[in-house]
Scaffold this motif. Structure first.
Motif, mmCIF file in Angstrom:
data_model
loop_
_atom_site.group_PDB
_atom_site.id
_atom_site.type_symbol
_atom_site.label_atom_id
_atom_site.label_comp_id
_atom_site.label_asym_id
_atom_site.label_seq_id
_atom_site.Cartn_x
_atom_site.Cartn_y
_atom_site.Cartn_z
ATOM 1 N N MET A 137 0.815 -1.200 0.000
ATOM 2 C CA MET A 137 0.000 0.000 0.000
ATOM 3 C C MET A 137 0.858 1.262 0.000
ATOM 4 O O MET A 137 0.526 2.251 -0.627
ATOM 5 N N LEU A 138 2.001 1.194 0.726
ATOM 6 C CA LEU A 138 2.883 2.350 0.796
ATOM 7 C C LEU A 138 3.475 2.680 -0.567
ATOM 8 O O LEU A 138 3.592 3.845 -0.930
ATOM 9 N N SER A 139 3.803 1.645 -1.346
ATOM 10 C CA SER A 139 4.397 1.907 -2.658
ATOM 11 C C SER A 139 3.391 2.583 -3.589
ATOM 12 O O SER A 139 3.769 3.430 -4.399
ATOM 13 N N ILE A 140 2.126 2.242 -3.470
ATOM 14 C CA ILE A 140 1.091 2.892 -4.280
ATOM 15 C C ILE A 140 0.952 4.352 -3.864
ATOM 16 O O ILE A 140 0.834 5.241 -4.704
ATOM 17 N N THR A 141 0.999 4.604 -2.573
ATOM 18 C CA THR A 141 0.899 5.975 -2.069
ATOM 19 C C THR A 141 2.082 6.810 -2.537
ATOM 20 O O THR A 141 1.911 7.945 -3.001
ATOM 21 N N LEU A 142 3.297 6.254 -2.433
ATOM 22 C CA LEU A 142 4.474 6.994 -2.875
ATOM 23 C C LEU A 142 4.478 7.194 -4.389
ATOM 24 O O LEU A 142 4.928 8.228 -4.880
ATOM 25 N N ALA A 143 3.962 6.220 -5.127
ATOM 26 C CA ALA A 143 3.840 6.384 -6.577
ATOM 27 C C ALA A 143 2.851 7.499 -6.897
ATOM 28 O O ALA A 143 3.077 8.294 -7.824
ATOM 29 N N PHE A 144 1.777 7.583 -6.144
ATOM 30 C CA PHE A 144 0.815 8.661 -6.344
ATOM 31 C C PHE A 144 1.458 10.018 -6.035
ATOM 32 O O PHE A 144 1.229 10.996 -6.755
ATOM 33 N N VAL A 145 2.260 10.079 -4.971
ATOM 34 C CA VAL A 145 2.956 11.324 -4.629
ATOM 35 C C VAL A 145 3.904 11.720 -5.763
ATOM 36 O O VAL A 145 3.977 12.892 -6.151
ATOM 37 N N ALA A 146 4.620 10.751 -6.328
ATOM 38 C CA ALA A 146 5.535 11.035 -7.441
ATOM 39 C C ALA A 146 4.769 11.548 -8.653
ATOM 40 O O ALA A 146 5.185 12.508 -9.310
ATOM 41 N N PHE A 147 3.633 10.935 -8.959
ATOM 42 C CA PHE A 147 2.809 11.393 -10.082
ATOM 43 C C PHE A 147 2.270 12.792 -9.820
ATOM 44 O O PHE A 147 2.284 13.644 -10.703
ATOM 45 N N CYS A 179 3.621 15.061 -7.938
ATOM 46 C CA CYS A 179 4.742 16.005 -8.043
ATOM 47 C C CYS A 179 5.073 16.296 -9.500
ATOM 48 O O CYS A 179 5.400 17.434 -9.842
ATOM 49 N N ALA A 180 5.009 15.291 -10.354
ATOM 50 C CA ALA A 180 5.264 15.525 -11.777
ATOM 51 C C ALA A 180 4.218 16.470 -12.360
ATOM 52 O O ALA A 180 4.550 17.391 -13.115
ATOM 53 N N PHE A 181 2.978 16.254 -12.015
ATOM 54 C CA PHE A 181 1.909 17.130 -12.484
ATOM 55 C C PHE A 181 2.079 18.541 -11.915
ATOM 56 O O PHE A 181 1.894 19.537 -12.619
ATOM 57 N N LEU A 182 2.464 18.620 -10.651
ATOM 58 C CA LEU A 182 2.689 19.907 -10.011
ATOM 59 C C LEU A 182 3.862 20.646 -10.663
ATOM 60 O O LEU A 182 3.808 21.861 -10.845
ATOM 61 N N ALA A 183 4.918 19.920 -11.016
ATOM 62 C CA ALA A 183 6.060 20.535 -11.693
ATOM 63 C C ALA A 183 5.641 21.129 -13.028
ATOM 64 O O ALA A 183 6.071 22.223 -13.401
ATOM 65 N N TRP A 184 4.801 20.414 -13.737
ATOM 66 C CA TRP A 184 4.304 20.933 -15.017
ATOM 67 C C TRP A 184 3.499 22.205 -14.789
ATOM 68 O O TRP A 184 3.680 23.205 -15.484
ATOM 69 N N CYS A 236 10.561 19.519 -5.743
ATOM 70 C CA CYS A 236 11.369 18.560 -4.974
ATOM 71 C C CYS A 236 11.158 18.749 -3.478
ATOM 72 O O CYS A 236 11.007 17.770 -2.736
ATOM 73 N N MET A 237 11.149 19.990 -3.038
ATOM 74 C CA MET A 237 10.947 20.247 -1.608
ATOM 75 C C MET A 237 9.545 19.823 -1.161
ATOM 76 O O MET A 237 9.377 19.249 -0.090
ATOM 77 N N ILE A 238 8.546 20.074 -1.974
ATOM 78 C CA ILE A 238 7.185 19.644 -1.651
ATOM 79 C C ILE A 238 7.108 18.119 -1.611
ATOM 80 O O ILE A 238 6.491 17.542 -0.719
ATOM 81 N N GLY A 239 7.766 17.473 -2.562
ATOM 82 C CA GLY A 239 7.789 16.011 -2.583
ATOM 83 C C GLY A 239 8.454 15.429 -1.348
ATOM 84 O O GLY A 239 7.965 14.455 -0.766
ATOM 85 N N PHE A 240 9.589 16.018 -0.933
ATOM 86 C CA PHE A 240 10.245 15.555 0.290
ATOM 87 C C PHE A 240 9.347 15.753 1.503
ATOM 88 O O PHE A 240 9.257 14.882 2.367
ATOM 89 N N LEU A 241 8.694 16.889 1.588
ATOM 90 C CA LEU A 241 7.826 17.166 2.725
ATOM 91 C C LEU A 241 6.661 16.187 2.776
ATOM 92 O O LEU A 241 6.367 15.609 3.832
ATOM 93 N N VAL A 242 6.014 15.975 1.660
ATOM 94 C CA VAL A 242 4.876 15.045 1.628
ATOM 95 C C VAL A 242 5.355 13.622 1.916
ATOM 96 O O VAL A 242 4.716 12.881 2.667
#
Length: 79
Positions: A1-11, A13-18, A60-66
């Protein structure tokens, strides 16, 4: 479950970067923060706005914080 959550955070962050990159680009163009090629060192042939690094750093900073808020145990091994 954690890997799905972290994958969602990565996705997210990518959308947020755009999205942040889009607004930083518009802001840079509006305030004339633009690198105009002069035919020397510049490899681009049209003006390019500065500020993309700001968007990347912020995401990156938002991703680390989340990531820390979701999984604080994973950050305890980083010294």
């Amino acid at each position: 479950m954690l890997s799905i959550t972290l994958a969602f955070v990565a996705f997210a962050c990518a959308f947020l970067a755009w999205g942040i990159g889009f607004f930083v680009r518009r802001y840079a163009q509006a305030h004339a923060w633009i690198d105009v090629p002069d035919g020397g060192r510049h490899r681009h042939d049209r003006p390019v706005p500065y500020g993309g690094g700001v968007a990347a750093w912020l995401v990156c900073m938002i991703g680390f914080l989340v990531g820390f808020l979701i999984w604080p145990e994973g950050f305890q091994t980083i010294h």
